[in-house]
Design a protein around this motif. Structure first.
Motif, PDB file in Angstrom:
ATOM      1  N   CYS A 133       0.672  -1.157   0.003  1.00  0.00           N
ATOM      2  CA  CYS A 133       0.097   0.106  -0.141  1.00  0.00           C
ATOM      3  C   CYS A 133       0.815   1.151  -0.294  1.00  0.00           C
ATOM      4  O   CYS A 133       0.115   2.243   0.075  1.00  0.00           O
ATOM      5  N   ASP A 152      -4.874  -0.929   3.023  1.00  0.00           N
ATOM      6  CA  ASP A 152      -5.931  -0.722   1.954  1.00  0.00           C
ATOM      7  C   ASP A 152      -6.874  -2.159   1.874  1.00  0.00           C
ATOM      8  O   ASP A 152      -7.878  -1.932   1.068  1.00  0.00           O
ATOM      9  N   ARG A 182      -6.481   4.309  -7.278  1.00  0.00           N
ATOM     10  CA  ARG A 182      -6.010   4.735  -6.065  1.00  0.00           C
ATOM     11  C   ARG A 182      -5.755   6.466  -6.086  1.00  0.00           C
ATOM     12  O   ARG A 182      -5.470   6.981  -7.109  1.00  0.00           O
ATOM     13  N   VAL A 193      -8.790   4.079  -1.863  1.00  0.00           N
ATOM     14  CA  VAL A 193      -9.119   2.653  -2.848  1.00  0.00           C
ATOM     15  C   VAL A 193     -10.487   2.626  -3.209  1.00  0.00           C
ATOM     16  O   VAL A 193     -11.103   2.364  -2.426  1.00  0.00           O
TER      17      VAL A 193
END
Length: 349
Positions: free
Chosen positions: A80, A166, A287, A306
């Motif tokens: 992430c 995420d 993202r 996300v």
């Protein structure tokens, strides 16, 4: 001048599976190999990093970097945070490529290997490095009990505590994704499992693997290095064909990512969130990450999204002399930068 790509081995597996023990075994038996280590340690304690530093990896007593320096990424789950931390570290290693024979990356116990492997498709990394193999370490007794991790409560606490995470998937999905990315699976702690349990775990793992992926057994991470290193799988070239519970869009190849950075002045927080939600609905945005200046607030506002889920918080005070403002990074497919900018034209405070 070294011309061959530097092999990078990614070691993944749940908290407590024995990744650090395997890594220490590799370093203790490196046999002259110059290995750069990246440890993705969750939290501020850096426990795994301290263990590794105790093996003489990292800096010497004067603070000078040794060959095989330890790179410890303390900002949560590596998959992430590749944009923020992984690329700068790999760039630094690329500059020292003549001094490095191999790279080993130990992911956090919650990491999804696939996005990390895909990061090796980016030209800046692909020109220098290749993923030699993804090695997934399995806690055999835990898997035999159906828990996948020896302490699932601890894994869950890490998941809830990590602001950068995420994914909030069931453990079995994370387990399957770690296996799905594997080029080699290490059933660890086999000395703590009887023959029946070992057979059950082997069958469980084999169901998730293509026939060509080997399963090996180990106790305390002890394996011949030739079994773990030098597999030459070039995993970054095949990772897009591997199915994951966390694929955002299976109709696209993940090497088509667009990435745009948009700078703005101070923004109205609510208007910005509303605009971002609209943009995510209208475009193939995977993202959104960045920070913002909120009028009247002494702290920087950190934002990440996300899909349609956005997390945000004030992370630190603006530093003296620091240029304040708002910077957003959009990552997705077939993105139109002009349309993104237009969608943000009314968010200024």
């Amino acid at each position: 001048m070294q011309t061959a790509k530097i092999p990078a081995t990614i070691v993944t597996g749940f908290l407590g599976s024995g990744k650090t023990t395997l890594l220490r075994h590799i370093l203790d038996n490196a046999g002259g190999r110059r290995i750069a280590v990246i440890v993705n340690e969750f939290g501020e304690l850096g426990i795994d990093g301290e263990i590794l530093k105790g093996c003489g990896i990292g800096c010497d007593d004067e603070g000078n970097e040794r060959e095989g320096a330890l790179y410890e990424l303390a900002n949560g789950c590596m998959c992430c945070t590749v944009q923020e931390e992984f690329f700068p570290v790999m760039r630094a290693l690329a500059e020292r490529r003549d001094q490095i024979d191999a790279v080993i990356i130990e992911t956090s116990g919650l990491a999804l290997p696939k996005p990390l492997v895909q990061a090796f498709q980016w030209p800046e990394i692909a020109n220098v490095f290749t993923v030699d193999a993804v090695v997934t370490v399995v806690d055999t007794p835990a898997a035999a009990s159906g828990q996948f991790a020896a302490n699932p409560q601890a894994v869950d606490e890490l998941r809830r505590a990590d602001p950068n995470l995420d994914h909030e998937s069931p453990l079995h999905e994370l387990f399957e994704d770690q296996l799905g990315a594997a080029d080699l699976v290490v059933l660890n702690k086999t000395d703590l499992a009887d023959a029946e349990a070992l057979a059950r775990v082997t069958a469980l793992v084999r169901e998730e693997l293509p026939p060509e992926v080997k399963i090996v057994q180990s106790s305390q991470g002890r394996l011949p290095l030739d079994v773990v290193l030098g597999l030459a799988k070039a995993a970054e070239t095949t990772i897009d064909q591997r199915v994951s519970h966390h694929d955002h869009d299976e109709d696209h190849d993940h090497d088509d990512f667009d990435s745009y950075v948009i700078d703005l002045p101070a923004v109205d927080r609510d208007r910005l969130l509303a605009a971002l939600e609209t943009l995510v609905e209208q475009h193939s945005i995977l993202r959104v990450k960045g920070f913002a200046e909120i009028p009247g607030k002494p702290m920087r506002w950190l934002l990440q999204g996300v899909g349609r889920r956005f997390d945000h918080h004030f992370d630190r005070a603006w530093r003296e002399g620091e240029q304040r403002g708002t910077r957003l990074v959009f990552i997705g497919q077939d993105l139109d930068e002009a349309a993104l900018r237009k969608g943000l034209e009314n968010v200024a405070a």
